[in-house]
Design a protein around this motif. Structure first.
Motif: not given
Length: 322
Positions: A172-197
């Motif tokens: 039910g969330k609207r597609s806004t640029h703020a929504l994308y920015v928040r999800q970028v942060v959350r994806q980064f915090l939960n990214e399992a392979h960010r140090r070893h590609g």
């Protein structure tokens, strides 16, 4: 001229009243059939119908990048044939509208309709190149069907962000640029392979590039928009060339801070650069392999997990009214 107008009623930046005005404006200049999409994939089916028709000259997509992608895949279901296929026009109605804006169209639906009518009167158009992606033969993804994309694809981090945004929108969330920015942060915090590609880029005749933590494939520049700010992942990418690739080998906090800043300050002359950044320009054929299944997206549409995707850059694939 006979035209088919494909209307996405869920387009986020147009109202029903605005869509009616646009339909009447287009119908005053051509023989127009307007069809409102009713299910996921309907725009693709309508594009396919137009491609197989003998009397449709133009398909107008009124919606966001997802609607455009579906229409394009319908039009090209038997492959590119610029002399036979109907032309495409795009009226932006989504939250970002990368393809339309990269073509130089206004981001306002009414203004874009005016620009399209002017282009039709002046008979101006361009033939654009597109990207084609498919599962790699000999891998577990070999049965994944081919699919065209208009401006970008991604395996890994950015596709994970797209998937997170889609989940929020389904809730039910609207597609806004703020929504994308928040999800970028959350994806980064939960990214399992960010140090070893886990990703390897293979280009025929070149040494493989290994250990990529992020891979973005661009068919044009800019890659996306943050509000009204264009973001250039591959500044040299163009509808007139094949495909460009940006890969990052590390997504540590310092690396993300560096490359995030570079993306936000990018320009047509300068994109991400540094010892962990890999750029390739004008690639006709290449493959991205991953050691583990990773999220995959095309034109902002999350397509699930993939371990191997083969890409083809097809020049002069489709005629577009601009």
């Amino acid at each position: 001229m006979r035209a088919l107008l494909v209307v996405n009623p869920a387009a986020t930046t147009t109202s029903a009243r605005t869509r009616d005005v646009l339909i009447h404006a287009l119908a005053s200049e051509m023989k127009l059939e307007a069809v409102t999409t009713e299910y996921r994939g309907h725009a693709r089916d309508l594009g396919r119908r137009a491609a197989d028709s003998d009397d449709i000259d133009l398909v107008v997509a009124l919606g966001g990048d997802g609607t455009v992608n579906e229409v394009v895949n319908g039009l090209l279901h038997r492959g590119p044939d610029v002399d036979r296929l109907p032309k495409l026009a795009v009226v932006p109605g989504g939250s970002t509208n990368v393809f339309a804006r990269a073509l130089g169209l206004p981001n306002d639906a009414v203004e874009a309709t005016g620009a399209i009518l002017d282009a039709l009167e002046n008979r101006t158009e361009r033939t654009v190149g597109l990207g084609l992606a498919a599962g790699t033969p000999g891998t577990e993804d070999e049965s994944v069907p081919e699919r065209w994309f208009t401006f970008c694809a991604g395996l890994g981090f950015d596709a994970g962000v797209v998937g997170r945004v889609e989940q929020k929108r389904e809730g039910g969330k609207r597609s806004t640029h703020a929504l994308y920015v928040r999800q970028v942060v959350r994806q980064f915090l939960n990214e399992a392979h960010r140090r070893h590609g886990q990703i390897t880029l293979e280009v025929p005749g070149q040494e493989p590039v290994t250990d990529l933590a992020l891979s973005i494939v661009c068919n044009t520049a800019p890659w996306t928009y943050l509000g009204n700010r264009p973001v250039y992942a591959s500044p040299k990418a163009s509808f007139d060339t094949a495909l460009d690739v940006l890969g990052l080998k590390r997504l540590s906090t310092p690396a993300v801070a560096l490359y995030g800043t570079q993306l936000l300050t990018s320009s047509p002359e300068k994109g991400p650069r540094g010892k962990h950044a890999v750029s390739r320009h004008d690639l006709t054929d290449f493959t991205l392999h991953s050691k583990v299944p990773l999220p995959f997206q095309m034109d902002g549409d999350h397509l699930g997990l993939r371990t191997s995707v083969t890409f083809t850059g097809v020049r002069r694939a489709l005629r577009v009214i601009v």
